[in-house]
Write a protein that holds these residues in place. Structure first.
Motif, PDB file in Angstrom:
ATOM      1  N   TRP A   1       0.835  -1.213   0.000  1.00  0.00           N
ATOM      2  CA  TRP A   1       0.000   0.000   0.000  1.00  0.00           C
ATOM      3  C   TRP A   1       0.864   1.255   0.000  1.00  0.00           C
ATOM      4  CZ3 TRP A   1      -0.359   4.204   3.150  1.00  0.00           C
ATOM      5  CH2 TRP A   1      -1.473   5.031   2.983  1.00  0.00           C
ATOM      6  N   ALA A   2       1.929   1.245   0.814  1.00  0.00           N
ATOM      7  CA  ALA A   2       2.777   2.430   0.949  1.00  0.00           C
ATOM      8  C   ALA A   2       3.516   2.739  -0.354  1.00  0.00           C
ATOM      9  CB  ALA A   2       3.779   2.223   2.083  1.00  0.00           C
ATOM     10  N   PHE A   3       4.098   1.721  -0.989  1.00  0.00           N
ATOM     11  CA  PHE A   3       4.817   1.966  -2.249  1.00  0.00           C
ATOM     12  C   PHE A   3       3.866   2.450  -3.333  1.00  0.00           C
ATOM     13  CE2 PHE A   3       8.347  -0.030  -0.212  1.00  0.00           C
ATOM     14  CZ  PHE A   3       9.476   0.328  -0.945  1.00  0.00           C
ATOM     15  N   ALA A   4       2.658   1.896  -3.336  1.00  0.00           N
ATOM     16  CA  ALA A   4       1.684   2.336  -4.333  1.00  0.00           C
ATOM     17  C   ALA A   4       1.252   3.778  -4.068  1.00  0.00           C
ATOM     18  CB  ALA A   4       0.470   1.408  -4.320  1.00  0.00           C
ATOM     19  N   THR A   5       0.976   4.099  -2.815  1.00  0.00           N
ATOM     20  CA  THR A   5       0.526   5.447  -2.455  1.00  0.00           C
ATOM     21  C   THR A   5       1.591   6.488  -2.755  1.00  0.00           C
ATOM     22  OG1 THR A   5      -0.922   4.562  -0.724  1.00  0.00           O
ATOM     23  CG2 THR A   5      -0.278   6.876  -0.528  1.00  0.00           C
TER      24      THR A   5
ATOM     25  N   PHE B   1      -1.821  -3.310  -5.739  1.00  0.00           N
ATOM     26  CA  PHE B   1      -1.390  -3.942  -6.987  1.00  0.00           C
ATOM     27  C   PHE B   1      -2.121  -3.350  -8.194  1.00  0.00           C
ATOM     28  CE2 PHE B   1       0.785  -6.785  -4.239  1.00  0.00           C
ATOM     29  CZ  PHE B   1       1.757  -7.421  -5.011  1.00  0.00           C
ATOM     30  N   ALA B   2      -3.377  -2.986  -8.004  1.00  0.00           N
ATOM     31  CA  ALA B   2      -4.094  -2.320  -9.090  1.00  0.00           C
ATOM     32  C   ALA B   2      -3.510  -0.933  -9.338  1.00  0.00           C
ATOM     33  CB  ALA B   2      -5.573  -2.217  -8.746  1.00  0.00           C
TER      34      ALA B   2
ATOM     35  N   PHE C   1      -5.088 -11.475  -8.425  1.00  0.00           N
ATOM     36  CA  PHE C   1      -6.242 -10.615  -8.169  1.00  0.00           C
ATOM     37  C   PHE C   1      -7.494 -11.445  -7.896  1.00  0.00           C
ATOM     38  CE2 PHE C   1      -3.755  -7.221 -10.199  1.00  0.00           C
ATOM     39  CZ  PHE C   1      -4.051  -6.172  -9.354  1.00  0.00           C
ATOM     40  N   ALA C   2      -7.655 -12.519  -8.639  1.00  0.00           N
ATOM     41  CA  ALA C   2      -8.838 -13.361  -8.460  1.00  0.00           C
ATOM     42  C   ALA C   2      -8.859 -13.977  -7.061  1.00  0.00           C
ATOM     43  CB  ALA C   2      -8.856 -14.458  -9.526  1.00  0.00           C
TER      44      ALA C   2
ATOM     45  N   LEU D   1     -12.013   0.053  -7.031  1.00  0.00           N
ATOM     46  CA  LEU D   1     -10.991   0.442  -7.998  1.00  0.00           C
ATOM     47  C   LEU D   1     -10.188  -0.764  -8.462  1.00  0.00           C
ATOM     48  CD1 LEU D   1      -9.773   3.777  -6.365  1.00  0.00           C
ATOM     49  CD2 LEU D   1     -11.278   3.490  -8.349  1.00  0.00           C
ATOM     50  N   ALA D   2      -9.910  -1.693  -7.528  1.00  0.00           N
ATOM     51  CA  ALA D   2      -9.179  -2.904  -7.901  1.00  0.00           C
ATOM     52  C   ALA D   2     -10.003  -3.743  -8.877  1.00  0.00           C
ATOM     53  CB  ALA D   2      -8.848  -3.717  -6.652  1.00  0.00           C
ATOM     54  N   SER D   3     -11.311  -3.818  -8.622  1.00  0.00           N
ATOM     55  CA  SER D   3     -12.193  -4.570  -9.511  1.00  0.00           C
ATOM     56  C   SER D   3     -12.262  -3.929 -10.893  1.00  0.00           C
ATOM     57  CB  SER D   3     -13.593  -4.643  -8.894  1.00  0.00           C
ATOM     58  OG  SER D   3     -14.489  -5.298  -9.745  1.00  0.00           O
ATOM     59  N   LEU D   4     -12.269  -2.604 -10.914  1.00  0.00           N
ATOM     60  CA  LEU D   4     -12.295  -1.885 -12.185  1.00  0.00           C
ATOM     61  C   LEU D   4     -11.012  -2.142 -12.974  1.00  0.00           C
ATOM     62  CD1 LEU D   4     -13.822   0.067 -14.009  1.00  0.00           C
ATOM     63  CD2 LEU D   4     -12.908   1.963 -12.639  1.00  0.00           C
ATOM     64  N   HIS D   5      -9.886  -2.135 -12.272  1.00  0.00           N
ATOM     65  CA  HIS D   5      -8.605  -2.444 -12.912  1.00  0.00           C
ATOM     66  C   HIS D   5      -8.644  -3.853 -13.510  1.00  0.00           C
ATOM     67  CE1 HIS D   5      -4.273  -3.052 -13.444  1.00  0.00           C
ATOM     68  NE2 HIS D   5      -4.410  -4.187 -12.757  1.00  0.00           N
TER      69      HIS D   5
END
Length: 733
Positions: A517-521, A556-557, A568-569, A592-596
């Motif tokens: 989460w931190a690296f993505a943010t 990850f998204a 993801f699944a 948002l992850a689902s949209l990705h």
């Protein structure tokens, strides 16, 4: 005088009848024999004893060295407070120490220490006289001298060094009390003597049967206090203890438990025996005994709920007798042991504020830490601690500073002045902070929402060289803190990515999720790290809680992970097991992850697909709150003729500041919250949304706040907008 078989009563009666005929030698002998052969607890109130003390004082100049030493020993042994007599003995002894033999020197020091008479000049003179003559001292004299100087808190490094050199070769002559007292003395005096302690550790296990309970407890206490690692000695003490449990008084039970906890020695059978013995005897414990026993069991991680329940009952009934350290240690122990005792915490919260002037920095820190850890709301107590701590932060150790900041952040106590003082204190001493202190400090400031750019910059500069000391929690909490605070620290993140990737097998699920989460943010590209996190997490997803799942899926998204749709699944499969347990933020992340997932792998079905409406509603639940900057740009767009819908929401739930839905063109006004602080680097969330919009067919022109703010007047604004709108390749009228 009378024969040697005379009882103390006979001696005192004779003194009353013929005291005026007693010589100095008779007086000294009388005092010595009364104390040695029949001292009573009520001697302090016996007028005859006080008269004897007065007679000795008047004749003190006639006493020889042995008489001076024996008289001091006698009244100390009998527990008789005779300050004028001791003052007279000290004065007489100072001028005649050259005549004292080794036993006289040792007995005199022992007597004044036992009687708690402060005579630094006399102790200094005894130290000088004894140091050069230690070869004349027998084992008991050596032990008693060390004990006396430690008890009297007299700093005598040369004397202790000489005793440390002299004692090891003679330990075979020491009895059990000599061994215990010597170790206790060096530990109490804080004198490092590794060779002496090693020799005692070798000698003691062979003779533990001779040790009484006090000697066993004091020996364990001494080695624990001196931080000497001797597992064999502790094992021997643990083995000797249970069979003699009934002989131990409360203080000895406490000191033994404290020693094993402090030394980090696992001794479950010993602790179980102490718990059994203590539970039924807590009424005999002093407040300090209660607090220290609770501290010991909590530190040793011994699960004894019945004992802690008994502690709570005993403490509640006597809390008015607790001093500052007792209160702090009790709170710390119950928080550490995870013992739910709201009444006890409430009582401590009421009692502590009026005593905070007596709390040292460790006590203040431990108390705040305990209430925060236990999740106890105590606003009055925290306010009082904040007031007491702010002016004393210069006395705090780095660990105290870090833990205090952590406590106030965890308890959600808003104290900006205290955090400002924390920041100043930490900045000046950051080189002394260990890895945990650095991490806790960053975490606290991020959690409290306190902007401290200089402190974060200093931590970012300091941490990379210390990453070898970091554990998984340190890695995860550090990047989480910088990401949450929105601080740009690409070099720190790169260093942590390099150091942490090979150690992800040690990470707990939350640490894996928070790191991702931190690296993505923070919008840090670390493909090797994310690949390693995916590998480490895949086999352990059953251990992840739902929040970890949501954070990992979003992360990850957010970084546009395309390598593995199965990952993801799997995340989605776990998430749908109990969506109702997730809050709006978690559901928004899953949306948002689902949209990705849907955009990246359109041919695959996600378990989240059937819950899309629920996820989108959570994502859209907040009403739009356009900023004044956004309104200003909208007005300017009207001026340049770019018709638009204000605050448009796409079919997928993504909000756009100004949009032309028919042509799928939009203008986004990027305020400060779209960027890492004090930088022009877009954060991960902003970049993620932009990518999703592009994949959905939208063209977006971005208006950064810092560019708009530099424009002077409507003419410059309009020119700027026309240039930005050229990205749509549409001619304006």
């Amino acid at each position: 005088m009378t024969d040697r078989g005379a009882t103390p009563e006979m001696i005192l009666s004779l003194f009353v009848a013929q005291g005026d005929k007693f010589s100095a030698r008779n007086l000294s002998t009388a005092a010595h024999r009364v104390a040695k052969f029949g001292g009573r607890r009520d001697m302090q109130r016996d007028r005859r004893v006080m008269a004897l003390a007065d007679a000795c004082r008047r004749c003190i100049r006639e006493f020889n060295p042995q008489g001076l030493a024996n008289t001091a020993w006698a009244f100390a042994k009998a527990g008789v407070a005779a300050p004028q007599l001791f003052a007279a003995i000290a004065s007489a002894a100072l001028s005649r120490l050259g005549e004292f033999n080794s036993q006289n020197l040792a007995n005199t020091a022992w007597a004044f220490a036992t009687a708690r008479i402060e005579v630094p000049q006399l102790f200094s003179a005894i130290a000088g006289a004894a140091t050069s003559r230690l070869d004349e001292f027998d084992p008991q004299a050596l032990a008693n001298t060390a004990w006396a100087f430690a008890t009297a808190r007299i700093d005598a490094p040369e004397l202790f060094a000489a005793i440390a050199d002299a004692a090891p070769s003679r330990l075979g002559e020491f009895n059990s009390q000599n061994l215990a007292n010597t170790a206790w003395a060096f530990a109490t005096a804080g004198v490092e003597a590794p060779l002496l302690f090693a020799a005692i550790a070798s000698a003691a296990p062979l003779r533990l049967r001779e040790f009484n309970p006090q000697n066993l407890a004091n020996t364990a206490w001494a080695f624990a206090t001196a931080r000497i690692e001797v597992p064999q000695l502790f094992a021997a003490i643990a083995g000797a203890f249970p069979s003699r449990l009934g002989e131990f008084i409360p203080r000895e039970l406490v000191n033994t438990a404290w020693a094993f906890a402090t030394a980090g020695i696992e001794a479950p059978r010993l602790f179980a025996a102490i718990a059994d013995a203590a539970t039924s005897r807590l009424g005999e414990f002093t407040p300090q005994n209660l607090a220290n026993m609770a501290w010991a069991f909590a530190s040793a991680r011994i699960d004894v709920p019945q004992l802690f329940a008994a502690f709570a009952d005993a403490a509640l009934s006597r809390l008015g007798e607790f001093n500052s350290q007792d209160l702090a240690n009790t709170a710390w122990a119950f928080a550490t042991a995870r013992c739910d005792s709201p009444q006890l915490f409430a009582a401590i919260a009421d009692a502590a504020p009026s005593l905070l002037g007596e709390f040292n920095p460790q006590d203040l820190t431990n108390t705040a830490w305990a209430f925060a850890t236990a999740g106890i709301e105590a606003p009055r107590l925290f306010a009082a601690i904040a007031d007491a701590a702010t002016s004393r932060l210069g006395e705090f150790t780095p660990q105290n500073l870090a833990n205090m900041a952590w406590a106030f952040a965890s308890a959600r106590i808003d104290v900006p002045q205290l955090f400002a003082a924390f920041a100043d204190a930490a900045l000046s001493r950051l080189g002394e902070f260990n890895s945990h202190d650095l991490t806790s400090t960053a975490w606290a400031f991020a959690t409290a929402g306190i902007e401290a750019p200089q402190l974060f910059a200093a931590i970012a500069d300091t941490a990379p060289s210390r990453l070898g000391e970091f554990n998984p929690q340190n890695f995860a909490n550090t990047v989480w803190a910088f990401a949450t605070a929105g601080i740009e620290a690409s070099q720190l993140f790169a260093a942590i990515a390099g150091a942490a990737t090979s150690r992800l097998g040690e990470f707990k699920p939350q640490e894996l999720a928070n790191t991702a989460w931190a690296f993505a943010t923070a919008r840090i590209e670390a493909p090797k790290l994310f690949a390693a996190i995916a590998g480490a997490a895949s086999s352990r997803l059953g251990e992840f809680n739902l929040q970890n799942i949501a954070n990992t899926a979003w992360a990850f998204a957010c970084v546009d992970w395309k390598k593995d749709s199965d990952f993801f699944a799997e995340l989605a499969h776990i998430a749908v097991t109990d969506l109702d347990a997730l809050d709006g933020c978690d559901l928004s992340q899953l949306h948002l992850a689902s949209l990705h997932f849907r955009l990246e792998w359109p041919d695959r079905s996600s378990p989240l697909s059937s819950h899309q409406q629920m996820l989108q509603e959570a994502y859209q639940c907040e009403d739009p709150s356009p900023s004044q900057l956004q309104r200003d740009v909208a007005i300017a767009l009207d001026r340049v003729g770019w018709a638009h819908v204000f605050e448009h929401v796409t079919e997928e739930g993504l909000s756009l500041d100004m949009a032309q839905p028919d042509t799928k063109r939009a203008v986004e006004v990027d305020g400060p919250h779209h960027y890492l602080k004090r930088s022009r680097v877009e954060n991960g969330s902003t970049r993620f949304k932009s990518r999703l919009l592009r994949r959905l067919g939208w063209e977006v022109a971005h208006i950064p706040f810092f560019e708009w703010g530099a424009l002077d007047g409507e003419q410059e604004q309009d020119s700027y907008l026309r240039a930005r709108l050229q990205v749509f390749a549409t001619a304006l009228a």
